[in-house]
Scaffold this active site. Structure first.
Site, PDB file in Angstrom:
ATOM      1  N   THR A 240       0.828  -1.200   0.000  1.00  0.00           N
ATOM      2  CA  THR A 240       0.000   0.000   0.000  1.00  0.00           C
ATOM      3  C   THR A 240       0.863   1.251   0.000  1.00  0.00           C
ATOM      4  OG1 THR A 240      -1.925   1.032   1.039  1.00  0.00           O
ATOM      5  CG2 THR A 240      -0.207   0.172   2.519  1.00  0.00           C
ATOM      6  N   GLN A 262      -0.433   5.312   6.868  1.00  0.00           N
ATOM      7  CA  GLN A 262      -0.198   4.351   5.796  1.00  0.00           C
ATOM      8  C   GLN A 262       0.949   3.423   6.148  1.00  0.00           C
ATOM      9  OE1 GLN A 262      -2.623   4.976   3.826  1.00  0.00           O
ATOM     10  NE2 GLN A 262      -2.363   3.134   2.615  1.00  0.00           N
ATOM     11  N   HIS A 265       0.396  -0.046   7.981  1.00  0.00           N
ATOM     12  CA  HIS A 265      -0.060  -1.281   7.346  1.00  0.00           C
ATOM     13  C   HIS A 265       0.998  -2.378   7.342  1.00  0.00           C
ATOM     14  CE1 HIS A 265      -4.050  -0.498   5.670  1.00  0.00           C
ATOM     15  NE2 HIS A 265      -3.665   0.736   5.454  1.00  0.00           N
ATOM     16  N   GLU A 332      -1.467   4.974  -5.214  1.00  0.00           N
ATOM     17  CA  GLU A 332      -2.721   4.323  -4.826  1.00  0.00           C
ATOM     18  C   GLU A 332      -3.638   5.354  -4.165  1.00  0.00           C
ATOM     19  OE1 GLU A 332      -4.107   0.645  -1.874  1.00  0.00           O
ATOM     20  OE2 GLU A 332      -2.140   1.563  -1.659  1.00  0.00           O
ATOM     21  N   HIS A 333      -3.105   6.064  -3.171  1.00  0.00           N
ATOM     22  CA  HIS A 333      -3.842   7.136  -2.495  1.00  0.00           C
ATOM     23  C   HIS A 333      -3.047   8.427  -2.655  1.00  0.00           C
ATOM     24  CE1 HIS A 333      -4.375   3.389  -0.055  1.00  0.00           C
ATOM     25  NE2 HIS A 333      -5.651   3.722  -0.115  1.00  0.00           N
ATOM     26  N   ASP A 366     -10.647   4.753   3.581  1.00  0.00           N
ATOM     27  CA  ASP A 366     -10.477   3.353   3.962  1.00  0.00           C
ATOM     28  C   ASP A 366     -11.752   2.761   4.539  1.00  0.00           C
ATOM     29  OD1 ASP A 366      -7.856   3.162   3.163  1.00  0.00           O
ATOM     30  OD2 ASP A 366      -7.015   3.577   5.142  1.00  0.00           O
ATOM     31  N   GLU A 420      -7.683  -7.634 -46.648  1.00  0.00           N
ATOM     32  CA  GLU A 420      -7.001  -8.403 -45.601  1.00  0.00           C
ATOM     33  C   GLU A 420      -6.728  -9.844 -46.032  1.00  0.00           C
ATOM     34  OE1 GLU A 420      -9.163  -8.050 -41.935  1.00  0.00           O
ATOM     35  OE2 GLU A 420      -8.536  -5.965 -41.647  1.00  0.00           O
ATOM     36  N   HIS A 425     -14.537 -14.186 -45.668  1.00  0.00           N
ATOM     37  CA  HIS A 425     -15.330 -13.219 -44.911  1.00  0.00           C
ATOM     38  C   HIS A 425     -16.317 -12.514 -45.831  1.00  0.00           C
ATOM     39  CE1 HIS A 425     -12.450 -13.921 -41.755  1.00  0.00           C
ATOM     40  NE2 HIS A 425     -13.001 -13.002 -40.966  1.00  0.00           N
TER      41      HIS A 425
END
Length: 440
Positions: A240, A262, A265, A332-333, A366, A420, A425
């Site tokens: 994190t 933070q 964690h 992330e934050h 959170d 192509e 097709h």
């Protein structure tokens, strides 16, 4: 306690050169693949027996069955502290408000008269939601995974969390109680790579799923990488991280507290302050010392996290350079603690979630902001989003053309098919019109 990186003076480099100057945790998922491969193969061949044996090895407890009895889930809710229950219920209520607004609706576009394309949004049939159970207990992760899945309309929701020795091999009771509040009765005492393999391959106790979401350690991330394709995954979540872009108007007490929150964690958690204020940098460094000394998890998590290579105070010339740095970091934050924070936040391009001003700390997100806290890490916010209702939906195009609408465009299809070198097709259309291209 925390290092400094001084990027003042010179013109900032761009792209990868700037990213290489910024702090980042080492997180080698590739190296962990060889560790998790035999675990996943064992679960594939032996099912629940393998999940139980690997759980005994890694979690230190032997269980009889991976499926948590319904009575244990109900009992956990009955014994949940009233204050914790109230907080979880409010977290769920706010998360539902936000995620309900993310629902997609079917939309039909008329391309030409008689020709339509409809985009229909269909939830995946069955999901496996992983909730970590290592250093901390994360009932909030139950909320953040289950709510968007339910709001998307997923019918089959299964939760896995590691067995806990202190609770007789069941997941932590607060996690079980959160499942009960959300109406989830399919819960498994399984952690790590073996839980991801259980979801991917299925066992005699757990049917396989289509998608696995939720954060975990490096072995969970490696198992997700190994099994991606057999199952869908949300992301390979790494350690994190928080980045704070702040100027001289920021309060160093708030900044230090948020960095510490933070770092709490994990010893690999990243805490990064980006500022153009030498005074704020010095004041934050001074503020870290008493706040760290006054909290918990100091020696095993906070100090190693703050002192690690993944954390730093980054000094920049001005806020323009600060924005370039946080966009390169793709946190992330990301907190914005500057004058006119909302305007600065609006200019951010890369972040999992942005927290605006002094009264929107990451801790709010959170638990009770209503936003989702399952977010991209390790710089992945430059290309990936956090968990949402959209994570559990698939868009299916439904093409509906009449004979006349097909006839009108057949010559273009035939031309492109032949360009192509795929003549069959074009023949697939010609066959519908007597092998002739309709005249325009």
């Amino acid at each position: 306690m925390i290092s400094r990186i001084d990027l003042r003076g010179d013109t900032l480099p761009e792209g990868g050169a700037l990213r290489d100057l910024l702090p980042r945790a080492e997180f080698d998922v590739e190296a962990a693949l060889e560790t998790v491969r035999p675990i996943c193969e064992d679960v594939r061949h032996r099912g629940s027996a393998a999940v139980i044996e690997w759980g005994e090895k890694f979690d230190g407890v032997r269980i009889e069955s991976t499926r948590v009895p319904a009575a244990a889930i109900a009992e956990a809710l009955e014994q949940l502290a009233p204050g914790v229950r109230a907080a979880l219920e409010e977290s769920i209520r706010r998360a539902r408000l936000v995620h309900r607004e993310q629902r997609r609706t079917t939309h039909t576009t008329q391309v030409v008269p008689g020709g339509t394309v409809t985009e229909k949004w269909v939830p995946v049939e069955r999901v496996g939601l992983y909730v970590p159970g290592g250093r901390s207990v994360y009932p909030s992760s139950v909320v953040m995974n289950v709510v968007p899945a339910q709001e998307a309309g997923v019918e089959g929701v299964a939760v896995a969390s590691p067995p806990q020795k202190d609770f007789g091999g069941l997941p932590h009771p607060t996690i079980l109680a959160a499942c009960a509040l959300l109406g989830v009765d399919e819960v498994y005492a399984a952690g790590g790579a073996q839980a991801i393999a259980m979801f991917a391959y299925g066992t005699d106790e757990c049917r396989p799923v289509n998608l696995v979401t939720g954060p975990g350690n490096i072995y969970v991330a490696a198992a997700k990488r190994l099994l991606k394709g057999r199952i869908g995954i949300d992301a390979e979540a790494g350690p994190t991280e928080i980045a704070i872009l702040a100027d001289s108007t920021a309060d160093p007490v708030h900044v230090a507290a948020d960095l510490i929150s933070q770092a709490e964690h994990d010893p690999m958690a990243a805490a990064v302050l980006v500022t153009d204020s030498e005074e704020l940098a010095a004041a934050t460094e001074a503020e870290l010392k008493p706040q760290v000394a006054a909290t918990k998890h100091v020696t095993d998590r906070i100090r190693p996290a703050l002192a690690g290579r993944q954390s730093a105070i980054v000094l920049v010339n001005d806020l323009e350079d600060g924005l370039a740095v946080v966009d390169a970091y793709a946190a992330e934050h990301l907190e914005i603690q500057t004058a006119d924070a909302a305007a600065v936040a609006d200019r951010v391009r890369n972040a999992g979630a942005v927290f605006v001003g002094p009264w929107s700390p990451v801790s709010l997100g959170d638990y009770c902001a209503g936003s989702n806290h399952v977010l991209p890490t390790g710089g992945c916010a430059c290309h990936s989003s956090g968990l949402s209702v959209q994570s559990f939906l698939r868009g299916i195009h439904i093409v509906d053309y009449t004979r006349d609408a097909l006839a009108e465009v057949t010559h273009h299809v035939v031309t492109l098919a032949e360009a192509e070198d795929l003549p069959a097709h074009g023949a697939a259309l010609k066959a519908r019109f007597g092998w002739k291209v309709p005249q325009q």
